[in-house]
Design an enzyme around this catalytic site. Structure first.
Site, PDB file in Angstrom:
ATOM      1  N   GLU A 378       0.843  -1.201   0.000  1.00 36.83           N
ATOM      2  CA  GLU A 378       0.000   0.000   0.000  1.00 36.83           C
ATOM      3  C   GLU A 378       0.874   1.245   0.000  1.00 36.83           C
ATOM      4  O   GLU A 378       1.805   1.362   0.818  1.00 36.83           O
ATOM      5  CB  GLU A 378      -0.908   0.029   1.233  1.00 36.83           C
ATOM      6  CG  GLU A 378      -1.968  -1.045   1.255  1.00 36.83           C
ATOM      7  CD  GLU A 378      -2.856  -0.956   2.490  1.00 36.83           C
ATOM      8  OE1 GLU A 378      -3.972  -1.488   2.433  1.00 36.83           O
ATOM      9  OE2 GLU A 378      -2.435  -0.365   3.498  1.00 36.83           O
ATOM     10  N   CYS A 379       0.587   2.160  -0.909  1.00 35.27           N
ATOM     11  CA  CYS A 379       1.225   3.475  -0.974  1.00 35.27           C
ATOM     12  C   CYS A 379       2.754   3.345  -0.981  1.00 35.27           C
ATOM     13  O   CYS A 379       3.330   2.949  -1.981  1.00 35.27           O
ATOM     14  CB  CYS A 379       0.720   4.368   0.147  1.00 35.27           C
ATOM     15  SG  CYS A 379       0.886   6.127  -0.212  1.00 35.27           S
TER      16      CYS A 379
END
Length: 509
Positions: A378-379
């Site tokens: 994520e990210c």
């Protein structure tokens, strides 16, 4: 049990009239002052902010929750849900983790929640704002009034906040106020003007003015593009004693504690505990009965990947996984015999040279991907799964599991709440009961990043993960990238808003 009633522990929400009203500095000063009095405090942040919660955990020695009214509920359609009338089950579960006794069996003396933005700022109609959170949890508000440039007008500002009745309050009720403080205060003349201006309102409402926090002498907190400089960097230079003395000199902490019904405390020499998983993450609930197969999940966690919600490891364990932490910065490989890997967000750009130099880890990850090990990022974790990260015209090799290049500049790429619907084949075609057409898999989360892809479209062999919409249901298009069993997304999923996703993804391990 669909809803739970939080236990009665004294608590407080520190809220402000807007961003830069002094909420964070006031909260950190309160945490230091309460610890100096020997009180055990559990803290939380309203909304998705990872950095403020990390400060809270470092200063209290206990995991700090992120309490979010909007993200805690699974979205049922792109158009949102009905108005809240009571505390949602997901929010109650996160709050219950926060209230649980520590390992030594002691519960907190006080709960402290730092608000986000202005008190009534939220989604459509203010839904999910700090005021609604305070009303749902039954916690009174300490209102920080930004008095910079204000004289008698501070009374109008305060009265508006104390008497405001938003539409959602007809369903959830209005929060109570424990008191007010003025921040960014000038000299003695300014203080006297503020006292006189607020005295009639205090007499009418019974909400006391508890502090006048001056601009002069206030400790400074450094910032960077995603918010404050992280706790691990800032706290060594933060003088906790000076911060405590500053607050105690300008705010009546004793009167605040008496109003809350909390212990007044005494003198203490307690120091925050070291940065460890035990101090940052909640423990799972103990379950009885015969244990089923428990897949081993490797979770990246170090200075480059620290944006992980405090309740996510506990949720993963309660869903059946064994969680094993590792460091992409320092370790040569993930833990052995893992059935899957998860890379949370963070600041990989601050550690790009070190991540690129750890060729042993990168090679180990490529070997695991070739064996079809499920890997999700994520990210910041998404960036690490890419081929390269470009900073200031230079490419730093990342793990190379996804054929993408991240460009990181000074312009923000995305910010806001997100509702996500899983696209066909994600998280896996073999989980039809959780993601089939009869009940699409939907999650909620938050997006905030400065990185964007060099590629205008996903390369051949790759597919998107999510169909995104914002908090008001406006479509934002497909997002994320997966190739084989490796997947990444800019979206930070909120654990209680993504239970069905994590259950489905763990089923693939």
């Amino acid at each position: 049990m669909k809803y739970t009633t939080p236990p009665r522990i004294p608590g407080l929400v520190v809220a402000g009239t807007g961003s830069n009203a002094g909420k964070t500095l006031t909260t950190l000063a309160l945490l230091c002052a309460l610890r100096a009095r020997g009180l055990r405090v559990h803290a939380a942040k309203s909304g998705p902010d990872f950095i403020d919660a990390a400060f809270h955990a470092a200063l209290t020695g206990a995991p700090a929750a992120n309490l979010d009214v909007w993200m805690c509920r699974e979205t049922r359609s792109e158009q949102g849900q009905r108005p809240l009338r009571r505390i949602p089950q997901g929010l109650a579960r996160v709050f219950a983790r926060m209230l649980r006794a520590d390992a030594d069996g002691r519960s907190a003396d006080l709960l402290l929640v730092e608000g986000a933005m202005g008190l009534y700022d939220g989604g459509a109609g203010g839904a999910g704002c700090t005021a609604q959170l305070a009303a749902l949890l039954g916690l009174p508000v300490l209102l920080a009034l930004n008095a910079h440039g204000l004289g008698q007008s501070v009374a109008a500002l305060a009265e508006g906040f104390l008497r405001h009745r938003p539409a959602w309050a007809a369903h959830t009720g209005q929060p109570a106020f424990a008191g007010m403080i003025c921040t960014h205060v000038g000299g003695e003349k300014h203080k006297e003007i503020l006292r006189q201006a607020l005295a009639p309102l205090t007499a009418q409402t019974g909400v006391p003015l508890l502090g006048l926090l001056p601009r002069e002498g206030a400790p400074q907190l450094k910032s960077r593009h995603l918010g404050l400089v992280e706790a691990r960097e800032s706290l060594p230079g933060l003088n906790r004693k000076a911060l405590t003395a500053w607050l105690e000199a300008h705010c009546d902490v004793t009167a605040l504690l008496r109003a809350l019904g909390a212990p007044l405390g005494g003198l203490s020499t307690q120091e925050p505990v070291a940065e460890t998983p035990a101090a940052r993450f909640f423990a799972p609930r103990v379950r009885s009965g015969k244990a089923a197969r428990r897949p081993r999940l490797g979770v990246a966690w170090d200075a480059a990947f620290s944006f992980c919600y405090a309740d996510l490891p506990a949720l993963l364990r309660e869903l059946g996984a064994e969680v094993h932490f590792f460091s992409p910065l320092k370790d040569a490989a993930p833990p052995s015999a893992c059935n899957g890997l998860y890379f949370p967000g963070g600041y990989p750009e601050l550690h790009a040279p070190a991540l690129a130099a750890n060729t042993h880890m990168r090679a180990a990850l490529r070997a695991l991907a070739e064996r079809n090990l499920p890997i999700y990022g994520e990210c910041g974790g998404y960036i690490y799964l890419m081929r390269a990260l470009r900073l200031h015209g230079r490419d730093y090799p990342m793990s190379g599991l996804l054929p993408l290049t991240c460009l990181l500049g000074g312009q923000r790429a995305a910010l806001g709440y997100r509702a996500a619907r899983a696209l066909p084949g994600w998280p896996a075609a073999r989980a039809p009961a959780l993601s089939g057409p009869s009940r699409p898999l939907r999650t909620r989360g938050h997006e905030f990043h400065y990185g964007h892809l060099e590629e205008a479209t996903l390369p051949s062999g790759c597919a998107s993960l999510w169909q995104l919409s914002d908090s008001q249901g406006a479509p934002l298009g497909p997002e994320g990238c997966r190739r084989g069993t490796v997947a990444g997304s800019w979206l930070h999923l909120y654990p209680e808003g993504a239970r069905r996703f994590w259950r489905a993804w763990l089923a693939c391990l």
